[in-house]
Structures are given as C-alpha cells and as structure tokens.
Design a protein around this motif. Structure first.
Motif, PDB file in Angstrom:
ATOM      1  N   LEU A  32      14.033  76.596 -98.479  1.00  0.00           N
ATOM      2  CA  LEU A  32      15.339  76.386 -99.086  1.00  0.00           C
ATOM      3  C   LEU A  32      15.940  75.057 -98.639  1.00  0.00           C
ATOM      4  O   LEU A  32      16.768  74.472 -99.336  1.00  0.00           O
ATOM      5  N   TYR A  33      15.520  74.577 -97.486  1.00  0.00           N
ATOM      6  CA  TYR A  33      16.081  73.336 -96.941  1.00  0.00           C
ATOM      7  C   TYR A  33      15.133  72.147 -97.109  1.00  0.00           C
ATOM      8  O   TYR A  33      15.285  71.137 -96.439  1.00  0.00           O
ATOM      9  N   ASP A  34      14.182  72.283 -98.040  1.00  0.00           N
ATOM     10  CA  ASP A  34      13.223  71.191 -98.263  1.00  0.00           C
ATOM     11  C   ASP A  34      13.777  70.104 -99.172  1.00  0.00           C
ATOM     12  O   ASP A  34      13.392  68.943 -99.058  1.00  0.00           O
ATOM     13  N   THR A  35      14.658  70.481-100.101  1.00  0.00           N
ATOM     14  CA  THR A  35      15.190  69.511-101.051  1.00  0.00           C
ATOM     15  C   THR A  35      16.701  69.416-100.913  1.00  0.00           C
ATOM     16  O   THR A  35      17.359  70.399-100.538  1.00  0.00           O
ATOM     17  N   PRO A  36      17.262  68.275-101.225  1.00  0.00           N
ATOM     18  CA  PRO A  36      18.724  68.137-101.133  1.00  0.00           C
ATOM     19  C   PRO A  36      19.460  69.140-102.022  1.00  0.00           C
ATOM     20  O   PRO A  36      20.501  69.675-101.626  1.00  0.00           O
ATOM     21  N   GLN A  37      18.915  69.419-103.199  1.00  0.00           N
ATOM     22  CA  GLN A  37      19.597  70.314-104.129  1.00  0.00           C
ATOM     23  C   GLN A  37      19.657  71.742-103.583  1.00  0.00           C
ATOM     24  O   GLN A  37      20.722  72.383-103.580  1.00  0.00           O
ATOM     25  N   SER A  38      18.513  72.260-103.131  1.00  0.00           N
ATOM     26  CA  SER A  38      18.511  73.638-102.642  1.00  0.00           C
ATOM     27  C   SER A  38      19.253  73.747-101.315  1.00  0.00           C
ATOM     28  O   SER A  38      19.916  74.747-101.040  1.00  0.00           O
ATOM     29  N   ALA A  39      19.183  72.692-100.482  1.00  0.00           N
ATOM     30  CA  ALA A  39      19.913  72.718 -99.212  1.00  0.00           C
ATOM     31  C   ALA A  39      21.419  72.720 -99.454  1.00  0.00           C
ATOM     32  O   ALA A  39      22.180  73.400 -98.749  1.00  0.00           O
ATOM     33  N   SER A  40      21.860  71.981-100.458  1.00  0.00           N
ATOM     34  CA  SER A  40      23.285  71.967-100.785  1.00  0.00           C
ATOM     35  C   SER A  40      23.739  73.325-101.294  1.00  0.00           C
ATOM     36  O   SER A  40      24.834  73.800-100.977  1.00  0.00           O
ATOM     37  N   ALA A  41      22.894  73.973-102.102  1.00  0.00           N
ATOM     38  CA  ALA A  41      23.223  75.319-102.574  1.00  0.00           C
ATOM     39  C   ALA A  41      23.299  76.299-101.405  1.00  0.00           C
ATOM     40  O   ALA A  41      24.164  77.176-101.355  1.00  0.00           O
ATOM     41  N   ALA A  42      22.376  76.146-100.440  1.00  0.00           N
ATOM     42  CA  ALA A  42      22.394  77.004 -99.259  1.00  0.00           C
ATOM     43  C   ALA A  42      23.659  76.775 -98.442  1.00  0.00           C
ATOM     44  O   ALA A  42      24.229  77.720 -97.881  1.00  0.00           O
ATOM     45  N   LEU A  43      24.104  75.520 -98.354  1.00  0.00           N
ATOM     46  CA  LEU A  43      25.352  75.231 -97.649  1.00  0.00           C
ATOM     47  C   LEU A  43      26.515  75.963 -98.302  1.00  0.00           C
ATOM     48  O   LEU A  43      27.362  76.552 -97.610  1.00  0.00           O
ATOM     49  N   ASP A  44      26.563  75.964 -99.632  1.00  0.00           N
ATOM     50  CA  ASP A  44      27.616  76.698-100.316  1.00  0.00           C
ATOM     51  C   ASP A  44      27.514  78.188-100.029  1.00  0.00           C
ATOM     52  O   ASP A  44      28.529  78.894 -99.958  1.00  0.00           O
ATOM     53  N   GLY A  45      26.286  78.674 -99.858  1.00  0.00           N
ATOM     54  CA  GLY A  45      26.107  80.070 -99.497  1.00  0.00           C
ATOM     55  C   GLY A  45      26.703  80.394 -98.142  1.00  0.00           C
ATOM     56  O   GLY A  45      27.267  81.473 -97.934  1.00  0.00           O
ATOM     57  N   ILE A  46      26.593  79.441 -97.203  1.00  0.00           N
ATOM     58  CA  ILE A  46      27.189  79.635 -95.881  1.00  0.00           C
ATOM     59  C   ILE A  46      28.705  79.748 -95.996  1.00  0.00           C
ATOM     60  O   ILE A  46      29.327  80.668 -95.443  1.00  0.00           O
TER      61      ILE A  46
END
Length: 505
Positions: A32-46
């Motif tokens: 999930l933290y491999d790409t900027p897009q998915s990492a940003s989505a994960a940040l919003d999840g936090i």
C-alpha cells in the motif's frame, strides 16, 4: 480538496470494511505504501480513523463529560441518568463510550504502526515522491503521538503497541505512563523532522508536532513522577517554551471568534490541527449529538450542557464577551414549531434539571434548516488561540516578562483586556490563565486534562469544590462531583480490554 480527499477515504474505507474475518485489514498490506497514490490514500485512512464515531464523537463526550464542567442530557435527561451519576460526576466505571474511544484510538495506532513499518524514507529528501513519503511518515508518527497522548492522559498505564499484532502476538501488557510519555516525545520529534507539507492543504504541518511537544513538556513540568533523568520542572517549562515559540507567529487569530465553529471558515489562519469532515464520507454526527434539541429541523440531541456556575464565572469575568454567545445557548426558537425554548440563564428559575444549565453550542449545526442526520463541519483540535494561552502560562512559570503580552494578544480579538486577576503574584496569574483556558477553549477537548494537569489538589480546589460549594448550588438540579482522589484522576481500563488481554489483570 476536501471532497477529493474524502473520495480517497471512501475508497480506503470500503476496502477496509470489505475484508472478511480471515483476511488482514488492507492497511497491513505493505505494498500500500509502494506508490505515492496508494500511500496518500492510506494516509487519509489514518485520519479517517480519527473522524469515525468512536474516535471523534465518543471521545468528545468522554473528555468533556469527565472534565467536571458539564452535565449530560443523554441516556435519560435527568440528574440520575447513568452518565450523570457516573463519568460526568467523576465516578467512572466501565462504560461503552470510553471503551469505544479506546478501540478507535488503538485502531488509528494500528494503522500508523503499519505506515511506520512500511514507508521507506531517505535522508534529505529532494524529489517530489521522496518528500511525499517523508511527509506521510511524519503524519503517521504525529497521529500515533497524539493518540497515545490522548490515551495516557485519561488511563495512565496502558499497552504500548509499536509493532503490528499477529497470531503470535495478540496481547500486550501495560507500560508505565512514564514510558508512554517518552514514546510520545520520540514520535512527536520524528513527526516534526519529517513533516514537510508535501501532502497539501488540510493536513497538519510540522508546527502541530511542535505544539504537541509543548503540551507534553508542560504536563511533565507539573508531574515529577513522569520526568526523565535529571531534568527539572524549569527544564521542562523551558523546553515547552522552545517548542511553542516554533509555532508562534506562523498562524494568526481569525477576527471573528464564532466563525471558528462553523463550516464557512474551515482550515483558517488559526487552525493548526483540524480534522476534515465530509457529510457523505465520514458520517459525522457531531451536529446531531451536540446541537440543542429542536434547534434545527432534524434530529438534535444536545448531549452536553455546561454547569451554570461555569457560565456565570465567564459572564462575571468578561461581561459582553463575544465568546459567550459562541459557546453557550440558552434561548432559541423551536425549528419545528416556532415556540421559544429557554434554559438557564434565559430562564433563571432553574426549576428543573432540563432547564438548569445552558447548552454547549460550539459544535451545534448552525444551519437551522439542516435536515440531514450527518453534517460537514470540520473539527479543530489545535488552534492558535490555545497556543497563546500556553505561551502565557509557560512565560509566567519562567517569569520571562512576556506572559501578559500573550494574554493581551488573545483578548484583543474579543475587545477585552486582561482582568485584575492577572495582576499581582505568579500564583495569581497562574490561576487566571488556567481559567482562561476555559473561557477560550471549553468543550474543545482539553478541559479534562487541563483541569487535572496540576494535580489532584488543584483540580479539587479549582474545579470540584468550586462547583460543589458555589452559592447557587442546588442539589435537585446540580451534579455533586466526586472528591475521591483514586476515582477522579483517571478512567479505568475498559472491561473489554481487561477481559480479552491476558497480560492485563
């Protein structure tokens, strides 16, 4: 930005909730933290974890209810309701709100642990992606620090999860509060060094981590059992001053105090840490729960009212203060019938419990035609007005001569000047500034901690006895606050945690 961000949150929330019991939550997927897009989505999840019902609405109810400043109109609008007779009277037992808040905060911590483990950051990031990954890691450290700071202040010794749970590691014994505070400091320092603003507007910047550190140091200054090594009380006040000054001047007060509690002035120049709420994505029920009954067209429960004596002290200290109308509500037209509803002080009789105290108004839905159960209003956790009070308190303890200037800067917004209580001794100023937290910030999440931060005796004198012994106290409509030290200074570990965690007795 707000709507776009919560599209990502919706996606992340759907993926998380769609996992069955045999699957790991999506945030445990290291890719999930491999790409900027998915990492940003994960940040919003936090951050979504901080806006869900358990971590926001229930937390607000708990920290305000346990402050000694409120009464509850929930679970039975009477003096003997379960909430009023227990946590709100400072007689905490095992309750569902505290348990849900506990689970919500530990849920956020689990997501931050995954991010911290999975994100690769480089020294001296320079590319767009490197800066973004550094910023996201900084947010993970910041949210973990803030979550543990929220928990340790209420529960004391707690489990300190810094890794991911797995089938071989399901239980965690309690760490001491001192150990938890040390971790909060470490995480907040990491956050301050990693946060760089690459995630964009609406997210806290490194200054939020500096403010958090200042708050922690202020707590340790007045609690010697929590201090590290040879550091003294004055060392901690000085460290608090250093961190707070990193934030000073970066933000400004908004001209209109009441605008802070509307959805028309979100992410303002005063906001340092603000949760982004979307009606469609977050299902926020803040407006429903904390809007006085029948103030708006749809459901409104008015869960919190402020003690009448707390209101009286504000009015007597600052007559005509604009903060009064923005904070309390005592008279309004029923949105459905047009009838006028009055509670104290509009109805000064205090004839029964339901009318004996003014409603808490800051988190109310201000649109009286609003007919949705959910609403959009953001929730500010840290703001510049609080920082000015912190600097005044710190400066008074250091006796650096700056304390009155920060109070003057704060009060100038509402057309007031420091009252006579600020003049005289260091102790006089201390008492005045601790009350200023209430006048400026009541209900915003810090009352429970600020009232206790200087120890039981200070809490007993300036909150509990001030209420119980006030001249207008009426046992028929006023809660009698508990005076037992072992009960009023913290909440018990939730029963669910005790029953499921084999390492907690």
């Amino acid at each position: 930005m707000k709507n776009f961000k919560f599209i990502l949150i919706l996606i992340f929330g759907f993926l998380s909730s769609s996992c069955n019991l045999d699957e790991d939550p999506i945030f445990l997927d290291e890719t999930l933290y491999d790409t900027p897009q998915s990492a940003s989505a994960a940040l919003d999840g936090i951050y979504q974890e901080l806006t869900n019902y358990n971590t926001l609405e229930r937390r607000i109810f708990v920290v305000n209810g346990f402050s000694g400043l409120f009464v509850a109109a929930r679970g039975g609008d009477n003096i003997n309701s379960s909430h009023n007779s227990q946590i709100v009277s400072l007689k905490p037992t095992y309750d569902g709100d505290s348990e849900s808040m506990w689970g919500g905060l530990y849920g956020a911590i689990a997501q931050t642990n995954s991010a911290i483990k999975s994100i690769t950051v480089v020294d001296n990031p320079s590319t767009k992606d490197e800066l973004l990954f550094s910023d996201i890691a900084g947010h993970a450290y910041f949210v973990r620090a803030w979550s543990y700071f929220s928990l340790v202040r209420l529960f004391g010794d707690i489990p300190l999860w810094l890794e991911l749970a797995d089938s071989e590691n399901l239980n965690k014994s309690k760490s001491t509060a001192k150990e938890v505070y040390a971790q909060v400091i470490s995480d907040a320092k990491n956050a301050a060094s990693l946060l760089n603003g690459a995630s964009g507007n609406g997210y806290p910047k490194r200054y939020a981590a500096n403010m958090l550190l200042a708050k922690v140091y202020m707590t340790l200054a007045t609690n010697p059992d929590l201090r590290e090594g040879s550091l003294t009380e004055m060392d901690y006040w000085q460290m608090a001053y250093t961190e707070a000054m990193k934030v000073y001047g970066i933000y400004t007060l908004v001209p209109n105090y009441s605008s802070l509690f509307t959805d028309s002035n979100e992410n303002s120049t005063e906001s340092i840490f603000e949760l982004q709420i979307s009606q469609d994505a977050a299902n926020s029920q803040m407006g429903r729960n904390f809007t006085p009954p029948n103030y708006k067209a749809s459901q409104a429960y008015g869960y919190l009212r402020v003690h009448a004596d707390v209101y009286d002290q504000h009015v007597n200290t600052y007559p005509g203060d604009p903060r009064i109308d923005a904070t309390y509500l005592s008279e309004y037209a029923n949105a459905n019938t047009g009838d006028i509803i009055k509670v104290y002080p509009a109805d000064a009789t205090r004839a029964n419990f339901k009318i004996a105290n003014p409603y808490f108004f800051k988190f109310a839905e201000k649109d009286k035609t609003h007919s949705n159960q959910f609403n959009n209003q953001n929730h500010i956790i840290y703001r510049y007005g609080e920082l000015l009070i912190m600097l005044a308190e710190i400066s008074n303890e250091l006796q650096n001569g700056q304390q009155l200037g920060y109070v003057t800067e704060l009060l100038d917004r509402v057309g007031k000047v420091p009252h006579a209580g600020y003049l005289g001794s260091k102790e006089n100023f201390r008492d005045a500034i601790m009350m200023e937290y209430r006048f400026e910030l009541i209900g915003e999440g810090e009352d429970s901690h600020n009232n206790r931060r200087r120890g039981f005796d200070y809490f007993l004198k300036n909150t509990i006895n001030k209420h119980n012994n006030n001249p207008g106290f009426n046992a028929n409509v006023d809660l009698t606050l508990n005076t037992t030290k072992s009960e009023v200074m913290g909440l018990p570990i939730p029963l669910k945690e005790v029953n499921t965690n084999e390492l907690i007795n």
